[in-house]
Design an enzyme around this catalytic site. Structure first.
Site, PDB file in Angstrom:
ATOM      1  N   HIS A  55     -11.352  30.895  10.771  1.00 51.02           N
ATOM      2  CA  HIS A  55     -11.393  29.689   9.995  1.00 51.02           C
ATOM      3  C   HIS A  55     -11.090  30.354   8.439  1.00 51.02           C
ATOM      4  CE1 HIS A  55     -13.732  26.695  12.475  1.00 51.02           C
ATOM      5  NE2 HIS A  55     -12.574  26.946  12.914  1.00 51.02           N
ATOM      6  N   CYS A  89       3.949  29.707  -5.812  1.00 50.68           N
ATOM      7  CA  CYS A  89       4.853  31.034  -5.652  1.00 50.68           C
ATOM      8  C   CYS A  89       4.204  31.866  -4.435  1.00 50.68           C
ATOM      9  CB  CYS A  89       4.947  31.768  -7.062  1.00 50.68           C
ATOM     10  SG  CYS A  89       3.236  32.702  -7.443  1.00 50.68           S
ATOM     11  N   ARG A 107     -22.642  21.380  10.313  1.00 48.53           N
ATOM     12  CA  ARG A 107     -22.883  20.078  11.031  1.00 48.53           C
ATOM     13  C   ARG A 107     -24.164  19.910  11.518  1.00 48.53           C
ATOM     14  NH1 ARG A 107     -18.044  22.389  11.414  1.00 48.53           N
ATOM     15  NH2 ARG A 107     -16.197  20.947  11.279  1.00 48.53           N
ATOM     16  N   ASP A 113     -18.532  33.059   4.853  1.00 45.04           N
ATOM     17  CA  ASP A 113     -19.217  33.580   4.103  1.00 45.04           C
ATOM     18  C   ASP A 113     -19.128  35.038   3.752  1.00 45.04           C
ATOM     19  OD1 ASP A 113     -20.880  34.634   6.239  1.00 45.04           O
ATOM     20  OD2 ASP A 113     -21.854  32.611   6.260  1.00 45.04           O
ATOM     21  N   ASN A 157     -28.668  29.982  20.644  1.00 45.83           N
ATOM     22  CA  ASN A 157     -28.185  28.856  20.049  1.00 45.83           C
ATOM     23  C   ASN A 157     -29.516  28.005  20.004  1.00 45.83           C
ATOM     24  OD1 ASN A 157     -26.388  27.495  17.864  1.00 45.83           O
ATOM     25  ND2 ASN A 157     -26.070  26.035  19.380  1.00 45.83           N
TER      26      ASN A 157
HETATM   27 ZN   LIG Z   1       2.207  31.488  -8.655  1.00 41.04          ZN
END
Ligand SMILES: [Zn+2]
Length: 252
Positions: free
Chosen positions: A122, A133, A35, A107, A219
């Site tokens: 995340h 499946c 961002r 990462d 930051n």
């Molecule tokens: Zn599968």
């Protein structure tokens, strides 16, 4: 004492330090943030904003788009190495001075640096699951397929999706609840390289504050928690380079 000296002393005097990291800790490793001014979300790909490529509905409708784009972002992680911040955090954990690293990043660089308790709220591309499946496959299995320009498919014919949290998906419940508990137990919370704008992850440092943790923010832009912080620094690389020097005199 300068601010980094204060940070050093806070870490050494705390008994339960938890770290919350965002994209800013990986930009020094060469990974673009999402961002920021030059963030990935400013890009477009085949007419879509990159943010849209992380939408679960679009992925389900046509996974080709995501995988064609992700070839040069998510599936080229082997090209990147941990930076000073990742390395110092791993060292602090080894010295018993950090209980957990909660990260918004996908990462894997904290793990690569040697951090053991990394809570990836995340998700992560370390693992993949078949949409049909539920079979799983590792990054190392999937990456060469994506790099060859193909959509990774399961033996059953279903499409593999990385365990990254897409828009429209819930955060991983177990990981998130572990992160909440870590925040509630923390007496010191370091918020590093996150502008704390993406919820619900950004609520974690707030929870730590609510439960009594002291807050330190490093930051390069303002965050909503700045006025709650006992310490606010701007430059992550400078801060952690200085911190690393100070730690040479205080921990093995
Ligand atoms: Zn599968």
């Amino acid at each position: 004492m300068n601010l980094v000296g204060e940070l050093h002393d806070l870490i050494l005097s705390s008994t339960n330090t938890v770290v919350f990291t965002g994209a800013g800790v990986s930009t020094a490793s060469g990974i673009r943030d999402f961002r920021g001014k030059n963030g990935i979300y400013n890009d477009t790909f085949q007419g879509y904003r990159v943010e849209e490529l992380f939408g679960i509905d679009l992925f389900n409708a046509d996974p080709t788009l995501f995988y064609t784009w992700a070839k040069d972002f998510v599936y080229d992680l082997d090209a990147f190495q941990p930076c000073t911040v990742h390395n110092v955090l791993a060292r602090l954990e080894r010295a018993g001075l950090i209980k957990a690293v909660i990260t918004q990043n996908i990462d894997r660089l904290h793990t690569l640096a040697g951090s053991q308790r990394v809570l990836e709220v995340h998700g992560s591309p370390s693992n993949h699951h078949c949409r049909t499946c539920g079979a799983s496959a590792t990054y190392d299995t999937i990456a060469p397929i994506v790099q060859a320009g193909q959509v990774p498919r399961c033996a059953c014919g279903g499409v593999f999706k990385p365990d990254i949290v897409f828009y429209g998906e819930a955060l991983p419940e177990d990981i998130f609840s572990q992160a909440v508990t870590a925040c509630q137990e923390a007496d010191l919370m370091l918020v590093l390289g996150s502008s704390l704008t993406v919820y619900p992850a950004a609520a974690l440092p707030e929870e730590a504050y609510r439960c009594g943790a002291r807050i330190v923010i490093v930051n390069d832009s303002p965050t909503a928690l700045d006025r709650r912080a006992i310490l606010k620094l701007d430059d992550l690389t400078d801060t952690f380079t200085q911190l690393c020097d100070l730690l040479n005199g205080s921990i093995p």
